[in-house]
Design a protein around this motif. Structure first.
Motif, PDB file in Angstrom:
ATOM      1  N   MET A 181       0.844  -1.196   0.000  1.00  0.00           N
ATOM      2  CA  MET A 181       0.000   0.000   0.000  1.00  0.00           C
ATOM      3  C   MET A 181       0.879   1.245   0.000  1.00  0.00           C
ATOM      4  O   MET A 181       1.858   1.325   0.731  1.00  0.00           O
ATOM      5  N   LYS A 182       0.534   2.193  -0.833  1.00  0.00           N
ATOM      6  CA  LYS A 182       1.314   3.419  -0.966  1.00  0.00           C
ATOM      7  C   LYS A 182       1.168   4.289   0.282  1.00  0.00           C
ATOM      8  O   LYS A 182       0.076   4.474   0.813  1.00  0.00           O
ATOM      9  N   GLU A 183       2.286   4.848   0.718  1.00  0.00           N
ATOM     10  CA  GLU A 183       2.313   5.733   1.875  1.00  0.00           C
ATOM     11  C   GLU A 183       1.622   7.057   1.540  1.00  0.00           C
ATOM     12  O   GLU A 183       1.784   7.584   0.441  1.00  0.00           O
ATOM     13  N   SER A 184       0.849   7.603   2.476  1.00  0.00           N
ATOM     14  CA  SER A 184       0.169   8.875   2.240  1.00  0.00           C
ATOM     15  C   SER A 184       1.157  10.026   2.312  1.00  0.00           C
ATOM     16  O   SER A 184       2.244   9.917   2.886  1.00  0.00           O
ATOM     17  N   ALA A 185       0.765  11.148   1.713  1.00  0.00           N
ATOM     18  CA  ALA A 185       1.618  12.337   1.737  1.00  0.00           C
ATOM     19  C   ALA A 185       1.855  12.798   3.168  1.00  0.00           C
ATOM     20  O   ALA A 185       2.968  13.204   3.516  1.00  0.00           O
ATOM     21  N   LYS A 219       7.617  11.635   8.214  1.00  0.00           N
ATOM     22  CA  LYS A 219       8.945  11.006   8.221  1.00  0.00           C
ATOM     23  C   LYS A 219      10.045  12.001   7.860  1.00  0.00           C
ATOM     24  O   LYS A 219      11.135  11.960   8.430  1.00  0.00           O
ATOM     25  N   ILE A 220       9.766  12.895   6.911  1.00  0.00           N
ATOM     26  CA  ILE A 220      10.740  13.926   6.550  1.00  0.00           C
ATOM     27  C   ILE A 220      11.005  14.823   7.758  1.00  0.00           C
ATOM     28  O   ILE A 220      12.157  15.145   8.079  1.00  0.00           O
ATOM     29  N   LYS A 221       9.947  15.211   8.447  1.00  0.00           N
ATOM     30  CA  LYS A 221      10.083  16.054   9.638  1.00  0.00           C
ATOM     31  C   LYS A 221      10.882  15.332  10.720  1.00  0.00           C
ATOM     32  O   LYS A 221      11.770  15.921  11.334  1.00  0.00           O
ATOM     33  N   GLU A 222      10.580  14.079  10.943  1.00  0.00           N
ATOM     34  CA  GLU A 222      11.294  13.288  11.946  1.00  0.00           C
ATOM     35  C   GLU A 222      12.786  13.209  11.605  1.00  0.00           C
ATOM     36  O   GLU A 222      13.642  13.352  12.468  1.00  0.00           O
ATOM     37  N   GLY A 264      13.102  14.552  -5.775  1.00  0.00           N
ATOM     38  CA  GLY A 264      12.096  15.190  -6.618  1.00  0.00           C
ATOM     39  C   GLY A 264      10.861  14.339  -6.845  1.00  0.00           C
ATOM     40  O   GLY A 264       9.739  14.847  -6.809  1.00  0.00           O
ATOM     41  N   ALA A 265      11.039  13.043  -7.077  1.00  0.00           N
ATOM     42  CA  ALA A 265       9.883  12.163  -7.317  1.00  0.00           C
ATOM     43  C   ALA A 265       8.988  12.096  -6.086  1.00  0.00           C
ATOM     44  O   ALA A 265       7.758  12.077  -6.197  1.00  0.00           O
ATOM     45  N   GLN A 266       9.606  12.083  -4.915  1.00  0.00           N
ATOM     46  CA  GLN A 266       8.832  12.036  -3.672  1.00  0.00           C
ATOM     47  C   GLN A 266       8.064  13.346  -3.478  1.00  0.00           C
ATOM     48  O   GLN A 266       6.882  13.335  -3.113  1.00  0.00           O
ATOM     49  N   LEU A 267       8.716  14.472  -3.760  1.00  0.00           N
ATOM     50  CA  LEU A 267       8.048  15.760  -3.643  1.00  0.00           C
ATOM     51  C   LEU A 267       6.892  15.858  -4.634  1.00  0.00           C
ATOM     52  O   LEU A 267       5.813  16.347  -4.289  1.00  0.00           O
TER      53      LEU A 267
END
Length: 86
Positions: free
Chosen positions: A1-5, A11-14, A26-29
């Protein structure tokens, strides 16, 4: 299952809190922006615009353009109001 934004942003904040830096590929953004309602075609237009930026005097590998912008959410547009040199 794809992770939500939201989960991706958490996770980026952590990572930022733990390491005092964060890199967002870039693809993640792009996935985050699209999930929040961005149109992929508009994002492609931004890539073309980005090719017309000036060399950044502070970082040789980066190009940028400073200025003030107006974000008109009611009319769904954004435009530059004032250029600001470095």
């Amino acid at each position: 299952m794809k992770e939500s934004a939201i989960e991706t942003i958490r996770k980026i904040k952590e990572n930022y809190i733990n390491h005092r830096s964060a890199f967002v590929p870039g693809a993640q953004l792009l996935n985050i922006l699209v999930e929040f309602g961005a149109n992929p075609a508009d994002i492609n237009e931004m890539k073309d615009i980005s090719e017309q930026l000036f060399n950044d005097p502070t970082l040789s590998f980066r190009r940028s353009r400073n200025g003030r912008f107006c974000y008109d959410l009611e009319n769904e547009c954004c435009y530059r109001t004032e250029f600001q040199p470095f």
